[in-house]
Write a protein that holds these residues in place. Structure first.
Motif, PDB file in Angstrom:
ATOM      1  N   VAL A   1      -5.430   0.538   5.294  1.00 15.47           N
ATOM      2  CA  VAL A   1      -4.923  -0.213   4.115  1.00 15.47           C
ATOM      3  C   VAL A   1      -4.157  -1.674   4.325  1.00 15.47           C
ATOM      4  O   VAL A   1      -4.245  -2.522   3.536  1.00 15.47           O
ATOM      5  CB  VAL A   1      -3.924   0.554   3.225  1.00 15.47           C
ATOM      6  CG1 VAL A   1      -4.776   1.960   2.831  1.00 15.47           C
ATOM      7  CG2 VAL A   1      -2.792   0.990   4.024  1.00 15.47           C
TER       8      VAL A   1
ATOM      9  N   PRO B   1       0.771  -1.209   0.063  1.00 18.11           N
ATOM     10  CA  PRO B   1       0.158  -0.065  -0.016  1.00 18.11           C
ATOM     11  C   PRO B   1       0.761   1.367  -0.032  1.00 18.11           C
ATOM     12  O   PRO B   1       1.840   1.364   0.842  1.00 18.11           O
ATOM     13  CB  PRO B   1      -0.888   0.028   1.244  1.00 18.11           C
ATOM     14  CG  PRO B   1      -1.026  -1.406   1.606  1.00 18.11           C
ATOM     15  CD  PRO B   1       0.402  -2.170   1.054  1.00 18.11           C
TER      16      PRO B   1
ATOM     17  N   ARG C   1      -6.356  -4.911   4.386  1.00 21.08           N
ATOM     18  CA  ARG C   1      -6.526  -5.524   3.097  1.00 21.08           C
ATOM     19  C   ARG C   1      -5.365  -6.202   2.640  1.00 21.08           C
ATOM     20  O   ARG C   1      -5.581  -6.775   1.423  1.00 21.08           O
ATOM     21  CB  ARG C   1      -7.079  -4.129   1.993  1.00 21.08           C
ATOM     22  CG  ARG C   1      -8.467  -3.833   2.469  1.00 21.08           C
ATOM     23  CD  ARG C   1      -8.577  -2.410   2.155  1.00 21.08           C
ATOM     24  NE  ARG C   1     -10.028  -2.180   2.891  1.00 21.08           N
ATOM     25  CZ  ARG C   1     -10.242  -1.456   4.050  1.00 21.08           C
ATOM     26  NH1 ARG C   1      -9.294  -1.448   4.951  1.00 21.08           N
ATOM     27  NH2 ARG C   1     -11.608  -1.475   4.622  1.00 21.08           N
TER      28      ARG C   1
ATOM     29  N   GLU D   1      -7.484  -5.514  -5.128  1.00 21.54           N
ATOM     30  CA  GLU D   1      -8.429  -5.648  -3.903  1.00 21.54           C
ATOM     31  C   GLU D   1     -10.117  -5.636  -4.363  1.00 21.54           C
ATOM     32  O   GLU D   1     -10.963  -6.238  -3.850  1.00 21.54           O
ATOM     33  CB  GLU D   1      -8.304  -4.542  -3.020  1.00 21.54           C
ATOM     34  CG  GLU D   1      -6.959  -4.818  -2.151  1.00 21.54           C
ATOM     35  CD  GLU D   1      -6.923  -5.997  -1.231  1.00 21.54           C
ATOM     36  OE1 GLU D   1      -7.847  -6.452  -0.554  1.00 21.54           O
ATOM     37  OE2 GLU D   1      -5.998  -6.652  -1.077  1.00 21.54           O
TER      38      GLU D   1
ATOM     39  N   ARG E   1      -5.282   5.351   8.729  1.00 21.47           N
ATOM     40  CA  ARG E   1      -5.447   4.889   7.159  1.00 21.47           C
ATOM     41  C   ARG E   1      -4.316   4.021   7.034  1.00 21.47           C
ATOM     42  O   ARG E   1      -4.680   3.267   6.027  1.00 21.47           O
ATOM     43  CB  ARG E   1      -5.194   6.438   6.487  1.00 21.47           C
ATOM     44  CG  ARG E   1      -6.441   7.296   6.405  1.00 21.47           C
ATOM     45  CD  ARG E   1      -6.060   8.600   5.767  1.00 21.47           C
ATOM     46  NE  ARG E   1      -7.206   9.466   5.859  1.00 21.47           N
ATOM     47  CZ  ARG E   1      -7.905   9.935   4.729  1.00 21.47           C
ATOM     48  NH1 ARG E   1      -7.978   9.551   3.607  1.00 21.47           N
ATOM     49  NH2 ARG E   1      -8.658  10.687   4.978  1.00 21.47           N
TER      50      ARG E   1
ATOM     51  N   SER F   1      -5.076  -1.630  -5.361  1.00 24.71           N
ATOM     52  CA  SER F   1      -6.651  -1.168  -5.470  1.00 24.71           C
ATOM     53  C   SER F   1      -7.361  -2.175  -6.356  1.00 24.71           C
ATOM     54  O   SER F   1      -8.356  -2.689  -6.051  1.00 24.71           O
ATOM     55  CB  SER F   1      -6.805   0.115  -5.525  1.00 24.71           C
ATOM     56  OG  SER F   1      -6.527   1.201  -4.689  1.00 24.71           O
TER      57      SER F   1
ATOM     58  N   ARG G   1     -10.496   0.866   0.469  1.00 21.24           N
ATOM     59  CA  ARG G   1      -9.470   1.898   0.997  1.00 21.24           C
ATOM     60  C   ARG G   1      -9.908   2.252   2.488  1.00 21.24           C
ATOM     61  O   ARG G   1      -9.285   2.914   3.217  1.00 21.24           O
ATOM     62  CB  ARG G   1      -9.290   3.197   0.232  1.00 21.24           C
ATOM     63  CG  ARG G   1      -8.708   2.913  -1.024  1.00 21.24           C
ATOM     64  CD  ARG G   1      -8.198   4.121  -1.917  1.00 21.24           C
ATOM     65  NE  ARG G   1      -7.854   4.153  -3.073  1.00 21.24           N
ATOM     66  CZ  ARG G   1      -8.878   3.987  -4.145  1.00 21.24           C
ATOM     67  NH1 ARG G   1      -9.840   4.255  -3.993  1.00 21.24           N
ATOM     68  NH2 ARG G   1      -8.246   3.633  -5.111  1.00 21.24           N
TER      69      ARG G   1
ATOM     70  N   ASP H   1      -3.064   4.207  -2.880  1.00 25.89           N
ATOM     71  CA  ASP H   1      -4.034   3.699  -2.211  1.00 25.89           C
ATOM     72  C   ASP H   1      -4.789   4.431  -1.444  1.00 25.89           C
ATOM     73  O   ASP H   1      -6.068   4.296  -0.938  1.00 25.89           O
ATOM     74  CB  ASP H   1      -3.485   2.323  -1.364  1.00 25.89           C
ATOM     75  CG  ASP H   1      -2.895   1.366  -2.232  1.00 25.89           C
ATOM     76  OD1 ASP H   1      -3.839   0.779  -3.400  1.00 25.89           O
ATOM     77  OD2 ASP H   1      -1.846   1.139  -2.378  1.00 25.89           O
ATOM     78  N   ASP H   2      -4.243   5.525  -1.057  1.00 24.87           N
ATOM     79  CA  ASP H   2      -5.012   6.623  -0.146  1.00 24.87           C
ATOM     80  C   ASP H   2      -4.100   7.845  -0.266  1.00 24.87           C
ATOM     81  O   ASP H   2      -3.148   8.182  -1.094  1.00 24.87           O
ATOM     82  CB  ASP H   2      -4.926   6.187   1.422  1.00 24.87           C
ATOM     83  CG  ASP H   2      -6.152   6.850   1.990  1.00 24.87           C
ATOM     84  OD1 ASP H   2      -6.760   7.883   1.428  1.00 24.87           O
ATOM     85  OD2 ASP H   2      -6.465   6.461   3.179  1.00 24.87           O
TER      86      ASP H   2
ATOM     87  N   SER I   1     -11.425   6.959   4.102  1.00 22.93           N
ATOM     88  CA  SER I   1     -10.442   7.342   3.144  1.00 22.93           C
ATOM     89  C   SER I   1     -11.157   8.403   2.027  1.00 22.93           C
ATOM     90  O   SER I   1     -12.460   8.094   2.066  1.00 22.93           O
ATOM     91  CB  SER I   1     -10.003   6.009   2.229  1.00 22.93           C
ATOM     92  OG  SER I   1      -9.199   5.332   3.083  1.00 22.93           O
TER      93      SER I   1
END
Length: 227
Positions: free
Chosen positions: A115, A74, A118, A160, A111, A157, A183, A96-97, A187
């Protein structure tokens, strides 16, 4: 101990992040340039990356894309830019963020945990057995999508998202549900970013992306996956 690579050239902010994350029981390595960041990927092997988009030797979305090409872990981007277009560009480039400076270190920690949840190494029951005859399956150990027996490179992402789709074939997901699942509920959520991910996945997986057979649009609602 979870390893966090902080790529931040601001000495005050970088030191503050390092001290805070170490107090929160993370193993932290901080570097100040993209070059040192690439070297740390091999040497340090981080579980997640905090990436400032304005570095002395590189900047912008191409920087994020360069890191994404080298790793599947991530990436949380931080930047002074707060325009929606900047966020979309970073996410489309593999982030991813996205956190806009100045930000709360407590929010950053949330955050990071979102992530990491996941990632298979941090989530239970991550094995997804392939069903005989499926064109699209997942190789969980390598975090890749397998299409007709061949691995397909994807962003964190995108992988996922397909993981969620394959777990619930036929279920219709709204754009917001998909982004929250990928996310985390805290997020940034943007429908345009969702559409970009879907478009990219169709290009990689569909025989004819303009007439998709697997990732279908449900008008007015969102998307669903058909085996």
């Amino acid at each position: 101990m979870t390893k966090i690579l902080v790529i931040e050239d601001d000495p005050i902010l970088g030191e503050m992040l390092t001290l805070y994350l170490e107090e929160e029981r993370f193993d932290v390595r901080r570097v100040e340039t993209a070059r040192d960041g690439f070297a740390a990927l091999t040497e340090f092997k981080p579980d997640a990356i905090i990436l400032d988009l304005m570095l002395p030797d590189a900047d912008g979305s191409t920087l994020c894309a360069s890191f994404r090409e080298r790793t599947a872990v991530p990436i949380i981007v931080t930047s002074m830019k707060n325009a929606v277009t900047d966020r979309i560009q970073a996410i489309s480039s593999g982030a991813d963020d996205y956190l806009t400076k100045p930000y709360s270190v407590q929010e950053l920690k949330v955050r990071i945990l979102a992530v990491l949840r996941r990632m298979p190494a941090f989530a239970p029951n991550s094995f997804l057995p392939a069903q005989s005859g499926d064109r699209i399956t997942l190789d969980v150990e390598r975090r890749t999508i397998v299409l007709d027996g061949k691995p397909i490179e994807t962003t964190f992402s995108e992988y996922e998202m397909m993981k969620l789709f394959t777990q619930h074939p036929g279920r219709v997901f709204s754009r917001e549900e998909l982004l929250n699942a990928v996310r985390g509920i805290d997020s940034f959520v943007n429908e345009r970013a969702m559409d970009v991910h879907i478009t990219n996945l169709r290009k990689k997986l569909e025989v004819n992306p303009k007439e998709p057979q697997h990732i279908k649009t449900v008008w007015g609602v969102g998307y669903k996956f058909v085996k």
